[in-house]
Write a protein that holds these residues in place. Sequence first.
Motif, PDB file in Angstrom:
ATOM      1  N   UNK A  35     -28.147 -17.290 -29.192  1.00 47.62           N
ATOM      2  CA  UNK A  35     -29.390 -16.824 -28.600  1.00 47.62           C
ATOM      3  C   UNK A  35     -29.234 -15.287 -28.657  1.00 47.62           C
ATOM      4  N   UNK A  36     -29.875 -14.634 -29.539  1.00 49.20           N
ATOM      5  CA  UNK A  36     -29.837 -13.318 -29.520  1.00 49.20           C
ATOM      6  C   UNK A  36     -30.848 -12.580 -28.556  1.00 49.20           C
ATOM      7  N   UNK A  37     -30.232 -11.481 -27.967  1.00 52.44           N
ATOM      8  CA  UNK A  37     -31.352 -10.894 -26.875  1.00 52.44           C
ATOM      9  C   UNK A  37     -32.469 -10.477 -27.431  1.00 52.44           C
ATOM     10  N   UNK A  38     -33.437 -10.414 -26.701  1.00 46.91           N
ATOM     11  CA  UNK A  38     -34.735  -9.572 -27.133  1.00 46.91           C
ATOM     12  C   UNK A  38     -34.766  -8.278 -26.913  1.00 46.91           C
ATOM     13  N   UNK A  39     -35.684  -7.365 -27.009  1.00 51.99           N
ATOM     14  CA  UNK A  39     -35.798  -6.093 -26.596  1.00 51.99           C
ATOM     15  C   UNK A  39     -36.014  -6.127 -24.979  1.00 51.99           C
ATOM     16  N   UNK A  40     -35.956  -5.006 -24.506  1.00 53.51           N
ATOM     17  CA  UNK A  40     -36.184  -4.839 -23.002  1.00 53.51           C
ATOM     18  C   UNK A  40     -37.187  -3.645 -22.805  1.00 53.51           C
ATOM     19  N   UNK A  41     -38.151  -4.079 -22.191  1.00 56.20           N
ATOM     20  CA  UNK A  41     -39.239  -3.017 -21.837  1.00 56.20           C
ATOM     21  C   UNK A  41     -39.146  -2.445 -20.437  1.00 56.20           C
ATOM     22  N   UNK A  42     -38.798  -1.351 -20.024  1.00 64.51           N
ATOM     23  CA  UNK A  42     -38.684  -0.674 -18.730  1.00 64.51           C
ATOM     24  C   UNK A  42     -39.659   0.464 -18.725  1.00 64.51           C
ATOM     25  N   UNK A  43     -40.827   0.399 -17.845  1.00 61.96           N
ATOM     26  CA  UNK A  43     -41.876   1.252 -17.716  1.00 61.96           C
ATOM     27  C   UNK A  43     -42.298   1.422 -19.070  1.00 61.96           C
ATOM     28  N   UNK A  44     -42.387   2.709 -19.507  1.00 59.41           N
ATOM     29  CA  UNK A  44     -42.895   3.239 -21.077  1.00 59.41           C
ATOM     30  C   UNK A  44     -41.820   3.129 -22.209  1.00 59.41           C
ATOM     31  N   UNK A  45     -40.493   2.749 -21.619  1.00 53.93           N
ATOM     32  CA  UNK A  45     -39.326   2.637 -22.597  1.00 53.93           C
ATOM     33  C   UNK A  45     -38.934   1.414 -23.363  1.00 53.93           C
ATOM     34  N   UNK A  46     -38.496   1.111 -24.406  1.00 59.65           N
ATOM     35  CA  UNK A  46     -38.108  -0.052 -25.076  1.00 59.65           C
ATOM     36  C   UNK A  46     -36.726   0.281 -25.527  1.00 59.65           C
ATOM     37  N   UNK A  47     -36.099  -0.839 -24.924  1.00 60.50           N
ATOM     38  CA  UNK A  47     -34.564  -0.799 -25.188  1.00 60.50           C
ATOM     39  C   UNK A  47     -34.015  -1.892 -26.244  1.00 60.50           C
ATOM     40  N   UNK A  48     -33.373  -1.394 -27.253  1.00 59.36           N
ATOM     41  CA  UNK A  48     -32.857  -2.418 -28.244  1.00 59.36           C
ATOM     42  C   UNK A  48     -31.337  -2.377 -28.138  1.00 59.36           C
ATOM     43  N   UNK A  49     -30.734  -3.401 -27.341  1.00 58.00           N
ATOM     44  CA  UNK A  49     -29.465  -3.630 -26.914  1.00 58.00           C
ATOM     45  C   UNK A  49     -28.592  -4.006 -28.045  1.00 58.00           C
ATOM     46  N   UNK A  50     -27.352  -3.411 -28.128  1.00 57.08           N
ATOM     47  CA  UNK A  50     -26.374  -4.020 -28.961  1.00 57.08           C
ATOM     48  C   UNK A  50     -25.948  -5.279 -28.810  1.00 57.08           C
ATOM     49  N   UNK A  51     -25.812  -6.064 -29.553  1.00 54.50           N
ATOM     50  CA  UNK A  51     -25.412  -7.399 -29.521  1.00 54.50           C
ATOM     51  C   UNK A  51     -24.082  -7.621 -30.118  1.00 54.50           C
ATOM     52  N   UNK A  52     -22.982  -7.616 -29.411  1.00 56.22           N
ATOM     53  CA  UNK A  52     -21.591  -7.693 -30.339  1.00 56.22           C
ATOM     54  C   UNK A  52     -21.455  -8.801 -31.071  1.00 56.22           C
ATOM     55  N   UNK A  53     -22.159  -9.734 -31.033  1.00 57.42           N
ATOM     56  CA  UNK A  53     -22.165 -10.894 -31.676  1.00 57.42           C
ATOM     57  C   UNK A  53     -22.668 -10.535 -33.185  1.00 57.42           C
ATOM     58  N   UNK A  54     -23.841  -9.926 -33.294  1.00 60.03           N
ATOM     59  CA  UNK A  54     -24.277  -9.681 -34.731  1.00 60.03           C
ATOM     60  C   UNK A  54     -23.469  -8.574 -35.333  1.00 60.03           C
ATOM     61  N   UNK A  55     -22.868  -7.701 -34.728  1.00 62.16           N
ATOM     62  CA  UNK A  55     -22.058  -6.519 -34.998  1.00 62.16           C
ATOM     63  C   UNK A  55     -20.744  -7.490 -35.717  1.00 62.16           C
ATOM     64  N   UNK A  56     -20.370  -8.475 -35.039  1.00 59.54           N
ATOM     65  CA  UNK A  56     -19.188  -8.946 -35.361  1.00 59.54           C
ATOM     66  C   UNK A  56     -19.603  -9.751 -36.832  1.00 59.54           C
ATOM     67  N   UNK A  57     -20.570 -10.398 -36.831  1.00 65.21           N
ATOM     68  CA  UNK A  57     -21.219 -11.159 -38.051  1.00 65.21           C
ATOM     69  C   UNK A  57     -21.259 -10.236 -39.171  1.00 65.21           C
ATOM     70  N   UNK A  58     -21.745  -8.998 -38.967  1.00 65.32           N
ATOM     71  CA  UNK A  58     -22.051  -7.852 -39.846  1.00 65.32           C
ATOM     72  C   UNK A  58     -20.577  -7.706 -40.477  1.00 65.32           C
TER      73      UNK A  58
END
Length: 183
Positions: free
Chosen positions: A63-86
């Motif tokens: 389960x990969x995390x989705x983006x997080x929208x806080x007020x007018x900001x959108x955050x694209x979190x790093x996911x260590x699992x996908x970094x490891x796969x790459x």
Amino acid sequence: MKTELNIFEKIDMVDKILQSGNVRQIDLIIEIIAINEHIGNYFITQANSIWLKPLSDRHFFKNAPKICQIENRIQHYFWPQSTYLARIADQEPDKVCEIILDITDTDNERIHVDFVEAALKMNLELSEKIAKKELIWIKKISKFFINYPSTLNKLIQKFLASEQNNFGFQLFTALLEIQDDLR
């Protein structure tokens, strides 16, 4: 009475497990990672490909995390699992491709960058499987927020330099359609 280990003792424990290569201790690793995300990040940056199967067997990449929208900001979190796969894609390309294709859909662009980075380390057949997943995602979005286009461009070049140039053109066209929407 058992005392709680501090973060440095936990990192030391993770180091010892990594050095031993004892994948039978995967449940302990997952338990430690669940408690502290910094230790999880440390583990993922240090682990080699022998950990891929035990982690996959325990649905660590599901389960990969989705983006997080806080007020007018959108955050694209790093996911260590996908970094490891790459990072290990060149060592276990078939298994990494299978895992990426099985990961739940996400709108997190950072994770898609990792998927493309992994595809760049694979043969054309496996790269195309991941690129097809990416093409579906690209057609759903309206703009890019980080460096996805430059990473995808490397994959497009890989296809265009091969006999798979038709697929390279499909990716390029999809990328241009989004760029046109931004004007």
